[in-house]
Design a protein around this motif. Structure first.
Motif, PDB file in Angstrom:
ATOM      1  N   LYS A  14      13.261  -2.428  -0.850  1.00 23.91           N
ATOM      2  CA  LYS A  14      12.756  -1.497   0.143  1.00 23.91           C
ATOM      3  C   LYS A  14      11.601  -1.291  -0.270  1.00 23.91           C
ATOM      4  CE  LYS A  14      14.157   2.907   1.932  1.00 23.91           C
ATOM      5  NZ  LYS A  14      14.662   4.377   1.986  1.00 23.91           N
ATOM      6  N   VAL A  15      11.051  -0.755  -1.412  1.00 20.80           N
ATOM      7  CA  VAL A  15       9.921  -0.497  -1.848  1.00 20.80           C
ATOM      8  C   VAL A  15       8.930  -1.595  -1.517  1.00 20.80           C
ATOM      9  CG1 VAL A  15       8.339  -0.205  -4.022  1.00 20.80           C
ATOM     10  CG2 VAL A  15      10.377   0.877  -3.661  1.00 20.80           C
ATOM     11  N   VAL A  16       8.976  -2.691  -1.796  1.00 18.49           N
ATOM     12  CA  VAL A  16       8.321  -3.873  -1.344  1.00 18.49           C
ATOM     13  C   VAL A  16       8.020  -3.682   0.233  1.00 18.49           C
ATOM     14  CG1 VAL A  16       8.003  -6.386  -1.218  1.00 18.49           C
ATOM     15  CG2 VAL A  16       8.656  -5.206  -3.523  1.00 18.49           C
ATOM     16  N   ALA A  17       8.996  -3.731   0.892  1.00 20.55           N
ATOM     17  CA  ALA A  17       9.059  -3.734   2.448  1.00 20.55           C
ATOM     18  C   ALA A  17       8.048  -2.568   2.821  1.00 20.55           C
ATOM     19  CB  ALA A  17      10.393  -3.748   3.025  1.00 20.55           C
ATOM     20  N   ASP A  18       8.307  -1.372   2.301  1.00 15.28           N
ATOM     21  CA  ASP A  18       7.658  -0.195   2.529  1.00 15.28           C
ATOM     22  C   ASP A  18       6.155  -0.600   2.370  1.00 15.28           C
ATOM     23  OD1 ASP A  18       9.872   0.962   3.693  1.00 15.28           O
ATOM     24  OD2 ASP A  18      10.257   2.491   2.059  1.00 15.28           O
ATOM     25  N   ALA A  19       5.697  -0.759   1.179  1.00 11.55           N
ATOM     26  CA  ALA A  19       4.274  -1.306   0.806  1.00 11.55           C
ATOM     27  C   ALA A  19       3.854  -2.247   1.612  1.00 11.55           C
ATOM     28  CB  ALA A  19       4.365  -1.606  -0.628  1.00 11.55           C
ATOM     29  N   ASP A  20       4.533  -3.237   1.991  1.00 17.96           N
ATOM     30  CA  ASP A  20       3.869  -4.397   2.664  1.00 17.96           C
ATOM     31  C   ASP A  20       3.687  -3.774   4.228  1.00 17.96           C
ATOM     32  OD1 ASP A  20       3.882  -6.186   0.723  1.00 17.96           O
ATOM     33  OD2 ASP A  20       6.018  -7.162   1.523  1.00 17.96           O
ATOM     34  N   ARG A  21       4.748  -2.743   4.881  1.00 14.04           N
ATOM     35  CA  ARG A  21       4.317  -2.617   6.036  1.00 14.04           C
ATOM     36  C   ARG A  21       3.206  -1.678   6.002  1.00 14.04           C
ATOM     37  NH1 ARG A  21       5.609   2.355   7.369  1.00 14.04           N
ATOM     38  NH2 ARG A  21       7.065   2.750   5.807  1.00 14.04           N
ATOM     39  N   LYS A  22       2.949  -0.694   5.199  1.00 16.35           N
ATOM     40  CA  LYS A  22       1.689   0.161   5.110  1.00 16.35           C
ATOM     41  C   LYS A  22       0.589  -0.667   5.052  1.00 16.35           C
ATOM     42  CE  LYS A  22       4.074   4.058   3.174  1.00 16.35           C
ATOM     43  NZ  LYS A  22       4.262   4.798   1.783  1.00 16.35           N
ATOM     44  N   ILE A  23       0.594  -1.638   4.077  1.00 17.37           N
ATOM     45  CA  ILE A  23      -0.518  -2.541   4.155  1.00 17.37           C
ATOM     46  C   ILE A  23      -0.903  -3.263   5.239  1.00 17.37           C
ATOM     47  CG2 ILE A  23      -1.577  -4.628   2.903  1.00 17.37           C
ATOM     48  CD1 ILE A  23      -0.021  -3.827   0.426  1.00 17.37           C
ATOM     49  N   ALA A  24       0.007  -3.738   5.938  1.00 18.44           N
ATOM     50  CA  ALA A  24      -0.272  -4.228   7.375  1.00 18.44           C
ATOM     51  C   ALA A  24      -0.638  -3.410   8.404  1.00 18.44           C
ATOM     52  CB  ALA A  24       1.184  -5.008   7.957  1.00 18.44           C
ATOM     53  N   GLU A  25      -0.190  -2.201   8.308  1.00 14.61           N
ATOM     54  CA  GLU A  25      -0.699  -1.148   9.446  1.00 14.61           C
ATOM     55  C   GLU A  25      -2.060  -0.739   9.013  1.00 14.61           C
ATOM     56  OE1 GLU A  25       2.084   2.105   8.673  1.00 14.61           O
ATOM     57  OE2 GLU A  25       3.731   1.214   9.998  1.00 14.61           O
ATOM     58  N   GLU A  26      -2.479  -0.537   7.593  1.00 11.65           N
ATOM     59  CA  GLU A  26      -3.712  -0.546   7.560  1.00 11.65           C
ATOM     60  C   GLU A  26      -4.821  -1.540   7.992  1.00 11.65           C
ATOM     61  OE1 GLU A  26      -6.995   1.739   6.272  1.00 11.65           O
ATOM     62  OE2 GLU A  26      -5.062   2.591   6.342  1.00 11.65           O
ATOM     63  N   GLU A  27      -4.289  -2.739   7.602  1.00 13.15           N
ATOM     64  CA  GLU A  27      -5.098  -3.648   8.004  1.00 13.15           C
ATOM     65  C   GLU A  27      -5.181  -3.809   9.425  1.00 13.15           C
ATOM     66  OE1 GLU A  27      -7.353  -7.037   7.757  1.00 13.15           O
ATOM     67  OE2 GLU A  27      -7.003  -5.672   6.515  1.00 13.15           O
ATOM     68  N   GLU A  28      -4.302  -3.606  10.361  1.00 12.11           N
ATOM     69  CA  GLU A  28      -4.211  -3.529  11.770  1.00 12.11           C
ATOM     70  C   GLU A  28      -5.162  -2.480  12.146  1.00 12.11           C
ATOM     71  OE1 GLU A  28      -3.846  -4.409  15.584  1.00 12.11           O
ATOM     72  OE2 GLU A  28      -2.985  -5.661  13.898  1.00 12.11           O
TER      73      GLU A  28
END
Length: 176
Positions: A14-28
């Motif tokens: 869950k921690v990894v998925a949340d971090a990946d989602r935040k990184i993807a949102e920032e990149e977008e």
């Protein structure tokens, strides 16, 4: 497997998925900001370079877009299955390409932009682009010829009015 160990794995996922989602949102957000910046610069450069009439804009439906990190202007001709791309080049040159169904992009030519301070030069530059698009569209469609309906008798020529001369798009003479 021990339930405590399973819970640890799930929590880590869950921690990894949340971090990946935040990184993807920032990149977008970063990509969208860059896209907006490119479109703004392209729009300003386009306005400084060309003066299309409202009728030309209505018929060609120019649309600003970003392709492969480069701002382009798309012109869509409804009657054709083709998109015309106007790409900014070095200094004041622009390249016009056509992309047709099942074909590779084809360069139609390089065009000199107009000068921001001279409306006439911007209008001429726009007219050159529209002419190139029109020539291509008319060549794809083939020549549009109005059938010649001459009367065999001389007396009928005086009784009926002669048909008016007509012009197609881009000023090409149709008929006769």
């Amino acid at each position: 497997m021990d339930q405590v160990l399973v819970d640890v794995f799930e929590q880590a996922r869950k921690v990894v998925a949340d971090a990946d989602r935040k990184i993807a949102e920032e990149e977008e957000r970063r990509r969208e900001g860059e896209r907006e910046r490119l479109l703004h610069l392209l729009g300003a450069r386009m306005e400084d370079s060309f003066d299309f009439t409202s009728k030309e804009k209505l018929e060609l439906q120019p649309r600003l877009d970003v392709q492969d990190g480069v701002g382009v202007v798309e012109f869509v001709v409804r009657s054709q299955r083709a998109i015309f791309l106007l790409l900014p080049g070095e200094s004041d040159t622009w390249t016009l390409q056509v992309i047709e169904d099942s074909h590779e992009p084809q360069v139609l030519g390089d065009f000199q932009a107009g000068t921001k301070a001279e409306q006439a030069s911007r209008r001429l530059a726009a007219a050159r682009i529209v002419t190139a698009v029109g020539n291509r569209v008319q060549n794809i469609k083939g020549p549009q010829v109005v059938p010649n309906t001459k009367q065999s008798s001389r007396r009928h020529d005086h009784d009926e009015p002669k048909p008016e001369l007509t012009y197609g798009t881009m000023g090409k003479f149709l008929g006769y």
